[in-house]
Design a protein around this motif. Structure first.
Motif, PDB file in Angstrom:
ATOM      1  N   SER A  10      10.794 103.613 109.927  1.00  0.00           N
ATOM      2  CA  SER A  10       9.889 102.579 109.423  1.00  0.00           C
ATOM      3  C   SER A  10       8.798 102.229 110.431  1.00  0.00           C
ATOM      4  O   SER A  10       8.199 101.179 110.335  1.00  0.00           O
ATOM      5  CB  SER A  10      10.684 101.327 109.065  1.00  0.00           C
ATOM      6  N   SER A  11       8.521 103.101 111.351  1.00  0.00           N
ATOM      7  CA  SER A  11       7.541 102.806 112.390  1.00  0.00           C
ATOM      8  C   SER A  11       6.207 103.478 112.082  1.00  0.00           C
ATOM      9  O   SER A  11       6.108 104.700 112.057  1.00  0.00           O
ATOM     10  CB  SER A  11       8.077 103.285 113.739  1.00  0.00           C
ATOM     11  N   TYR A  12       5.202 102.663 111.794  1.00  0.00           N
ATOM     12  CA  TYR A  12       3.851 103.144 111.530  1.00  0.00           C
ATOM     13  C   TYR A  12       2.913 101.954 111.642  1.00  0.00           C
ATOM     14  O   TYR A  12       3.340 100.807 111.777  1.00  0.00           O
ATOM     15  CB  TYR A  12       3.748 103.789 110.144  1.00  0.00           C
ATOM     16  N   ILE A  13       1.619 102.229 111.563  1.00  0.00           N
ATOM     17  CA  ILE A  13       0.609 101.178 111.554  1.00  0.00           C
ATOM     18  C   ILE A  13      -0.079 101.230 110.200  1.00  0.00           C
ATOM     19  O   ILE A  13      -0.475 102.303 109.744  1.00  0.00           O
ATOM     20  CB  ILE A  13      -0.410 101.378 112.692  1.00  0.00           C
ATOM     21  N   GLN A  14      -0.221 100.078 109.555  1.00  0.00           N
ATOM     22  CA  GLN A  14      -0.924 100.006 108.276  1.00  0.00           C
ATOM     23  C   GLN A  14      -2.111  99.069 108.419  1.00  0.00           C
ATOM     24  O   GLN A  14      -1.988  97.977 108.972  1.00  0.00           O
ATOM     25  CB  GLN A  14      -0.012  99.493 107.169  1.00  0.00           C
ATOM     26  N   ILE A  15      -3.256  99.520 107.919  1.00  0.00           N
ATOM     27  CA  ILE A  15      -4.475  98.720 107.915  1.00  0.00           C
ATOM     28  C   ILE A  15      -4.782  98.377 106.467  1.00  0.00           C
ATOM     29  O   ILE A  15      -4.759  99.265 105.604  1.00  0.00           O
ATOM     30  CB  ILE A  15      -5.639  99.501 108.555  1.00  0.00           C
ATOM     31  N   PRO A  16      -5.074  97.120 106.150  1.00  0.00           N
ATOM     32  CA  PRO A  16      -5.310  96.735 104.752  1.00  0.00           C
ATOM     33  C   PRO A  16      -6.508  97.455 104.133  1.00  0.00           C
ATOM     34  O   PRO A  16      -7.419  97.902 104.825  1.00  0.00           O
ATOM     35  CB  PRO A  16      -5.582  95.227 104.837  1.00  0.00           C
ATOM     36  N   ASN A  17      -6.485  97.536 102.789  1.00  0.00           N
ATOM     37  CA  ASN A  17      -7.616  98.096 102.045  1.00  0.00           C
ATOM     38  C   ASN A  17      -8.898  97.348 102.389  1.00  0.00           C
ATOM     39  O   ASN A  17      -8.869  96.188 102.776  1.00  0.00           O
ATOM     40  CB  ASN A  17      -7.377  97.978 100.545  1.00  0.00           C
ATOM     41  N   ASN A  18     -10.012  98.024 102.198  1.00  0.00           N
ATOM     42  CA  ASN A  18     -11.341  97.441 102.361  1.00  0.00           C
ATOM     43  C   ASN A  18     -11.581  96.893 103.763  1.00  0.00           C
ATOM     44  O   ASN A  18     -12.324  95.950 103.943  1.00  0.00           O
ATOM     45  CB  ASN A  18     -11.593  96.363 101.310  1.00  0.00           C
ATOM     46  N   SER A  19     -10.948  97.496 104.763  1.00  0.00           N
ATOM     47  CA  SER A  19     -11.132  97.053 106.136  1.00  0.00           C
ATOM     48  C   SER A  19     -12.360  97.666 106.792  1.00  0.00           C
ATOM     49  O   SER A  19     -12.840  97.154 107.787  1.00  0.00           O
ATOM     50  CB  SER A  19      -9.903  97.400 106.976  1.00  0.00           C
ATOM     51  N   PHE A  20     -12.852  98.774 106.253  1.00  0.00           N
ATOM     52  CA  PHE A  20     -14.013  99.444 106.832  1.00  0.00           C
ATOM     53  C   PHE A  20     -14.631 100.381 105.814  1.00  0.00           C
ATOM     54  O   PHE A  20     -14.128 100.547 104.705  1.00  0.00           O
ATOM     55  CB  PHE A  20     -13.645 100.190 108.115  1.00  0.00           C
ATOM     56  N   ASN A  21     -15.734 101.001 106.191  1.00  0.00           N
ATOM     57  CA  ASN A  21     -16.449 101.946 105.342  1.00  0.00           C
ATOM     58  C   ASN A  21     -15.610 103.213 105.202  1.00  0.00           C
ATOM     59  O   ASN A  21     -15.363 103.897 106.181  1.00  0.00           O
ATOM     60  CB  ASN A  21     -17.809 102.245 105.985  1.00  0.00           C
ATOM     61  N   TYR A  22     -15.203 103.556 103.989  1.00  0.00           N
ATOM     62  CA  TYR A  22     -14.322 104.697 103.778  1.00  0.00           C
ATOM     63  C   TYR A  22     -15.056 106.016 103.619  1.00  0.00           C
ATOM     64  O   TYR A  22     -14.456 107.063 103.693  1.00  0.00           O
ATOM     65  CB  TYR A  22     -13.455 104.469 102.540  1.00  0.00           C
ATOM     66  N   SER A  23     -16.345 106.015 103.354  1.00  0.00           N
ATOM     67  CA  SER A  23     -17.039 107.277 103.099  1.00  0.00           C
ATOM     68  C   SER A  23     -17.777 107.812 104.319  1.00  0.00           C
ATOM     69  O   SER A  23     -18.115 108.989 104.351  1.00  0.00           O
ATOM     70  CB  SER A  23     -17.995 107.129 101.922  1.00  0.00           C
ATOM     71  N   THR A  24     -18.059 106.987 105.306  1.00  0.00           N
ATOM     72  CA  THR A  24     -18.660 107.429 106.562  1.00  0.00           C
ATOM     73  C   THR A  24     -17.872 106.768 107.683  1.00  0.00           C
ATOM     74  O   THR A  24     -17.932 105.553 107.838  1.00  0.00           O
ATOM     75  CB  THR A  24     -20.144 107.030 106.664  1.00  0.00           C
ATOM     76  N   MET A  25     -17.120 107.571 108.418  1.00  0.00           N
ATOM     77  CA  MET A  25     -16.265 106.979 109.438  1.00  0.00           C
ATOM     78  C   MET A  25     -15.847 108.025 110.460  1.00  0.00           C
ATOM     79  O   MET A  25     -16.003 109.231 110.246  1.00  0.00           O
ATOM     80  CB  MET A  25     -15.033 106.343 108.819  1.00  0.00           C
ATOM     81  N   THR A  26     -15.291 107.556 111.561  1.00  0.00           N
ATOM     82  CA  THR A  26     -14.717 108.421 112.585  1.00  0.00           C
ATOM     83  C   THR A  26     -13.342 107.873 112.946  1.00  0.00           C
ATOM     84  O   THR A  26     -13.185 106.676 113.139  1.00  0.00           O
ATOM     85  CB  THR A  26     -15.600 108.471 113.844  1.00  0.00           C
ATOM     86  N   PHE A  27     -12.374 108.768 113.011  1.00  0.00           N
ATOM     87  CA  PHE A  27     -11.029 108.436 113.461  1.00  0.00           C
ATOM     88  C   PHE A  27     -10.778 109.214 114.747  1.00  0.00           C
ATOM     89  O   PHE A  27     -11.038 110.411 114.810  1.00  0.00           O
ATOM     90  CB  PHE A  27      -9.988 108.825 112.409  1.00  0.00           C
ATOM     91  N   SER A  28     -10.286 108.538 115.774  1.00  0.00           N
ATOM     92  CA  SER A  28     -10.018 109.183 117.056  1.00  0.00           C
ATOM     93  C   SER A  28      -8.669 108.707 117.582  1.00  0.00           C
ATOM     94  O   SER A  28      -8.335 107.531 117.466  1.00  0.00           O
ATOM     95  CB  SER A  28     -11.125 108.808 118.058  1.00  0.00           C
ATOM     96  N   ALA A  29      -7.904 109.635 118.168  1.00  0.00           N
ATOM     97  CA  ALA A  29      -6.618 109.274 118.753  1.00  0.00           C
ATOM     98  C   ALA A  29      -6.158 110.360 119.716  1.00  0.00           C
ATOM     99  O   ALA A  29      -6.552 111.528 119.596  1.00  0.00           O
ATOM    100  CB  ALA A  29      -5.564 109.076 117.670  1.00  0.00           C
ATOM    101  N   TRP A  30      -5.324 109.960 120.641  1.00  0.00           N
ATOM    102  CA  TRP A  30      -4.582 110.897 121.481  1.00  0.00           C
ATOM    103  C   TRP A  30      -3.214 111.046 120.839  1.00  0.00           C
ATOM    104  O   TRP A  30      -2.568 110.044 120.504  1.00  0.00           O
ATOM    105  CB  TRP A  30      -4.452 110.368 122.910  1.00  0.00           C
ATOM    106  N   VAL A  31      -2.786 112.283 120.632  1.00  0.00           N
ATOM    107  CA  VAL A  31      -1.504 112.536 119.980  1.00  0.00           C
ATOM    108  C   VAL A  31      -0.635 113.423 120.860  1.00  0.00           C
ATOM    109  O   VAL A  31      -1.138 114.251 121.617  1.00  0.00           O
ATOM    110  CB  VAL A  31      -1.693 113.168 118.584  1.00  0.00           C
ATOM    111  N   ASN A  32       0.676 113.222 120.736  1.00  0.00           N
ATOM    112  CA  ASN A  32       1.648 114.006 121.493  1.00  0.00           C
ATOM    113  C   ASN A  32       2.839 114.267 120.578  1.00  0.00           C
ATOM    114  O   ASN A  32       3.776 113.475 120.518  1.00  0.00           O
ATOM    115  CB  ASN A  32       2.073 113.231 122.742  1.00  0.00           C
ATOM    116  N   PRO A  33       2.793 115.380 119.809  1.00  0.00           N
ATOM    117  CA  PRO A  33       3.858 115.648 118.847  1.00  0.00           C
ATOM    118  C   PRO A  33       5.147 116.099 119.518  1.00  0.00           C
ATOM    119  O   PRO A  33       5.128 116.809 120.521  1.00  0.00           O
ATOM    120  CB  PRO A  33       3.276 116.764 117.984  1.00  0.00           C
ATOM    121  N   SER A  34       6.266 115.680 118.933  1.00  0.00           N
ATOM    122  CA  SER A  34       7.571 116.071 119.478  1.00  0.00           C
ATOM    123  C   SER A  34       8.366 116.956 118.521  1.00  0.00           C
ATOM    124  O   SER A  34       9.459 117.385 118.870  1.00  0.00           O
ATOM    125  CB  SER A  34       8.387 114.819 119.820  1.00  0.00           C
TER     126      SER A  34
END
Length: 176
Positions: free
Chosen positions: A7-31
């Motif tokens: 049950s561990s995740y992050i949820q951001i509510p609807n309509n929080s930002f522009n959905y058609s023009t955006m950038t998502f960035s993260a550092w990931v470390n898969p196990s």
């Protein structure tokens, strides 16, 4: 962020930002070398309402990234479907920078600052949300309906330094 059970995740509510023009960035470390290891999910694949809306990016088994976007009432036709290429993968147990840039006409994946995949992304419908399409933004998880049951897919590993911008960052602003 480190996944702590189912049950561990992050949820951001609807309509929080522009959905058609955006950038998502993260550092990931898969196990784990899971084929449905979702990093970011923006929307819902839902056959109960006759279609899908939004986009997601996930690490596939073997390390490539898959990004897929939907904005029509279709369960099988994606507006874009792009996989990282050129040997650019996300190895297990290694911190890797992932940046996804969405505009009204394109989708671009960057791994460690290098552009690895570009796709045309001309959406037939704008990406917006309503009560009939109750999707949200998930980091580290994805929820989708297919033939009635709700499926959950979780990120296995760590995610850090998540950034979401309401604009498409240029290459000069994407650096590690």
């Amino acid at each position: 962020y480190k996944r702590q059970g189912s049950s561990s995740y992050i949820q951001i509510p609807n309509n929080s930002f522009n959905y058609s023009t955006m950038t998502f960035s993260a550092w990931v470390n898969p196990s784990a070398n899971d084929s449905v290891n979702f990093i970011f999910g923006n929307g819902m694949y839902d056959n109960r309402i006759g279609g899908s809306i939004g986009w997601y990016v996930r690490r596939q088994a073997g390390g490539s990234l898959l990004a897929r976007g939907f904005s029509a009432n279709s369960l099988t036709t994606a507006e874009f479907d792009v996989t990282s290429s050129g040997g650019n993968i996300i190895p297990l147990n290694t911190w890797t920078n992932v940046v996804c840039v969405l505009t009204p006409t394109s989708f671009n994946i960057y791994i460690n600052g290098s552009s690895t995949a570009v796709a045309s992304a001309t959406f037939s419908n704008s990406i917006t949300y309503s009560a009939s399409q109750p999707a949200a933004v998930y980091i580290g998880a994805s929820y989708y309906y297919y033939n009635a049951p709700l499926y959950e897919a979780w990120w296995e590993g760590k995610i850090d330094q998540v950034r979401i911008f309401d604009k498409a960052l240029s290459l000069s602003l994407i650096h590690i």
